[in-house]
Motif scaffolding. Structure first.
Motif, PDB file in Angstrom:
ATOM      1  N   ASP A  91       0.847  -1.190   0.000  1.00 60.74           N
ATOM      2  CA  ASP A  91       0.000   0.000   0.000  1.00 60.74           C
ATOM      3  C   ASP A  91       0.884   1.242   0.000  1.00 60.74           C
ATOM      4  O   ASP A  91       2.103   1.171   0.138  1.00 60.74           O
ATOM      5  CB  ASP A  91      -0.949   0.006   1.204  1.00 60.74           C
ATOM      6  CG  ASP A  91      -0.221  -0.198   2.519  1.00 60.74           C
ATOM      7  OD1 ASP A  91       0.904   0.323   2.670  1.00 60.74           O
ATOM      8  OD2 ASP A  91      -0.759  -0.894   3.406  1.00 60.74           O
ATOM      9  N   LEU A  92       0.228   2.390  -0.163  1.00 65.90           N
ATOM     10  CA  LEU A  92       0.967   3.639  -0.296  1.00 65.90           C
ATOM     11  C   LEU A  92       1.765   4.001   0.959  1.00 65.90           C
ATOM     12  O   LEU A  92       2.931   4.412   0.849  1.00 65.90           O
ATOM     13  CB  LEU A  92       0.010   4.765  -0.676  1.00 65.90           C
ATOM     14  CG  LEU A  92       0.641   6.056  -1.178  1.00 65.90           C
ATOM     15  CD1 LEU A  92       1.610   5.795  -2.326  1.00 65.90           C
ATOM     16  CD2 LEU A  92      -0.450   7.034  -1.618  1.00 65.90           C
ATOM     17  N   PRO A  93       1.209   3.880   2.164  1.00 64.12           N
ATOM     18  CA  PRO A  93       2.031   4.176   3.350  1.00 64.12           C
ATOM     19  C   PRO A  93       3.282   3.306   3.436  1.00 64.12           C
ATOM     20  O   PRO A  93       4.347   3.791   3.845  1.00 64.12           O
ATOM     21  CB  PRO A  93       1.072   3.904   4.518  1.00 64.12           C
ATOM     22  CG  PRO A  93      -0.285   4.124   3.946  1.00 64.12           C
ATOM     23  CD  PRO A  93      -0.196   3.621   2.542  1.00 64.12           C
ATOM     24  N   SER A  94       3.178   2.033   3.055  1.00 62.03           N
ATOM     25  CA  SER A  94       4.347   1.156   3.090  1.00 62.03           C
ATOM     26  C   SER A  94       5.382   1.594   2.055  1.00 62.03           C
ATOM     27  O   SER A  94       6.594   1.542   2.306  1.00 62.03           O
ATOM     28  CB  SER A  94       3.930  -0.290   2.821  1.00 62.03           C
ATOM     29  OG  SER A  94       3.038  -0.751   3.824  1.00 62.03           O
ATOM     30  N   ASN A 145      -5.322  11.364   4.864  1.00 59.83           N
ATOM     31  CA  ASN A 145      -4.638  11.811   6.072  1.00 59.83           C
ATOM     32  C   ASN A 145      -3.114  11.840   5.909  1.00 59.83           C
ATOM     33  O   ASN A 145      -2.404  12.338   6.780  1.00 59.83           O
ATOM     34  CB  ASN A 145      -5.002  10.908   7.253  1.00 59.83           C
ATOM     35  CG  ASN A 145      -4.583   9.459   7.010  1.00 59.83           C
ATOM     36  OD1 ASN A 145      -4.735   8.952   5.902  1.00 59.83           O
ATOM     37  ND2 ASN A 145      -4.065   8.800   8.040  1.00 59.83           N
ATOM     38  N   LEU A 146      -2.598  11.330   4.811  1.00 65.22           N
ATOM     39  CA  LEU A 146      -1.158  11.326   4.596  1.00 65.22           C
ATOM     40  C   LEU A 146      -0.657  12.731   4.283  1.00 65.22           C
ATOM     41  O   LEU A 146      -1.272  13.477   3.521  1.00 65.22           O
ATOM     42  CB  LEU A 146      -0.788  10.386   3.446  1.00 65.22           C
ATOM     43  CG  LEU A 146      -0.990   8.892   3.684  1.00 65.22           C
ATOM     44  CD1 LEU A 146      -0.667   8.113   2.414  1.00 65.22           C
ATOM     45  CD2 LEU A 146      -0.119   8.406   4.834  1.00 65.22           C
ATOM     46  N   ASP A 156      -5.654   7.944   0.666  1.00 65.14           N
ATOM     47  CA  ASP A 156      -5.278   8.096   2.076  1.00 65.14           C
ATOM     48  C   ASP A 156      -5.144   9.591   2.344  1.00 65.14           C
ATOM     49  O   ASP A 156      -4.053  10.146   2.336  1.00 65.14           O
ATOM     50  CB  ASP A 156      -3.966   7.372   2.388  1.00 65.14           C
ATOM     51  CG  ASP A 156      -4.119   5.864   2.339  1.00 65.14           C
ATOM     52  OD1 ASP A 156      -3.505   5.258   1.450  1.00 65.14           O
ATOM     53  OD2 ASP A 156      -4.848   5.330   3.176  1.00 65.14           O
ATOM     54  N   GLU A 204       1.710  13.487   2.451  1.00 63.04           N
ATOM     55  CA  GLU A 204       2.086  13.587   1.031  1.00 63.04           C
ATOM     56  C   GLU A 204       0.939  14.070   0.144  1.00 63.04           C
ATOM     57  O   GLU A 204       1.165  14.495  -0.987  1.00 63.04           O
ATOM     58  CB  GLU A 204       2.588  12.233   0.543  1.00 63.04           C
ATOM     59  CG  GLU A 204       3.956  11.840   1.068  1.00 63.04           C
ATOM     60  CD  GLU A 204       3.941  11.453   2.546  1.00 63.04           C
ATOM     61  OE1 GLU A 204       5.013  11.505   3.166  1.00 63.04           O
ATOM     62  OE2 GLU A 204       2.857  11.103   3.059  1.00 63.04           O
ATOM     63  N   ILE A 232       5.856   4.676   0.933  1.00 62.53           N
ATOM     64  CA  ILE A 232       6.477   5.910   1.413  1.00 62.53           C
ATOM     65  C   ILE A 232       7.481   5.609   2.525  1.00 62.53           C
ATOM     66  O   ILE A 232       8.589   6.146   2.544  1.00 62.53           O
ATOM     67  CB  ILE A 232       5.392   6.892   1.901  1.00 62.53           C
ATOM     68  CG1 ILE A 232       4.529   7.332   0.719  1.00 62.53           C
ATOM     69  CG2 ILE A 232       6.029   8.103   2.583  1.00 62.53           C
ATOM     70  CD1 ILE A 232       3.301   8.134   1.114  1.00 62.53           C
ATOM     71  N   GLY A 233       7.111   4.725   3.455  1.00 61.36           N
ATOM     72  CA  GLY A 233       8.022   4.369   4.532  1.00 61.36           C
ATOM     73  C   GLY A 233       9.273   3.680   4.023  1.00 61.36           C
ATOM     74  O   GLY A 233      10.387   3.959   4.494  1.00 61.36           O
TER      75      GLY A 233
END
Length: 236
Positions: free
Chosen positions: A88-91, A121-122, A119, A124, A93-94
């Motif tokens: 997923d996108l948070p993963s 709330n991110l 997402d 980005e 980015i991390g």
């Protein structure tokens, strides 16, 4: 007779050196480094040695560049493998932040995306100004150097003077940009205008591809707003 005419005549008559070898041995010229007189033959030998040192130094530089490029290729490969594992996108980015900071030693980075708010709330997905969209539209290749706009600089929680060099990479689907990746350093020599951008371009293409893999919808254009119904239709 001019000096260049003498050189040209000697080049056209190499037998001269055999015919007058004894006479040439009696010619003395200044030492290139110490100023004392040396024979013409010794002077030629010194010249060859100097050229050999220059070639060795150049070869050493090329070997060092090769070693550094191999190291960068290895790190980029490992980043690619880890990004492909992200689901997923948070993963994504991390993973990107970890590799750039821990392995590529990039002290600061910022990422901004203008995609449908999968997402919202991110950080980005924080809305960007029109000037950022125009900037990214004009980034045909990664920018390296000391300048960024105030809008970009405000993405970093630092004093203005703390960052001295930057990289700006456009993220695209085809020719249509949907984001920007910015790298920053307090070292003014870290990112400079004359540096090569091959690996930076590959990094931008890699990040673009993995983001589009988990967010497979058309980007939102700043000039053509997309309605909520259109976004929902694309996601279903």
């Amino acid at each position: 007779m001019q000096a260049n005419e003498v050189v040209q005549w000697l080049q056209q008559n190499p037998e001269f050196f055999d015919a007058f070898a004894d006479d040439l041995a009696e010619i003395y010229v200044p030492h290139p480094h110490r100023g004392q007189a040396v024979s013409l033959a010794e002077r030629q030998l010194l010249t060859l040695r100097d050229k050999n040192r220059l070639l060795e130094a150049r070869l050493g530089e090329l070997l060092q560049f090769g070693i550094e490029n191999d190291h960068i290729s290895d790190m980029l490969h490992q980043l690619t493998v880890d990004l492909m594992k992200a689901e997923d996108l948070p993963s994504i980015i991390g993973t990107l932040e970890y590799h750039l900071k821990a392995r590529f030693a990039v002290p600061h980075l910022a990422l901004r995306l203008w995609l449908p708010n999968i997402d919202s709330n991110l950080l980005e997905f924080t809305p960007v100004e029109d000037g950022i969209h125009k900037l990214v539209d004009n980034l045909s290749s990664p920018y390296c150097g000391p300048y960024v706009t105030d809008d970009v600089l405000n993405w970093f929680a630092l004093e203005t003077g703390d960052l001295r060099s930057f990289v700006q990479c456009a993220l695209r689907t085809g020719d249509l940009p949907f984001g920007i990746l910015v790298l920053a350093s307090p070292d003014p020599e870290r990112f400079y205008p004359e540096m090569g951008t091959l690996y930076l371009q590959r990094l931008a293409e890699l990040v673009s591809a993995v983001i589009r893999r988990v967010v497979p919808v058309a980007p939102i254009s700043s000039s053509e707003p997309v309605s909520a119904a259109e976004v929902e239709a694309e996601l279903t």
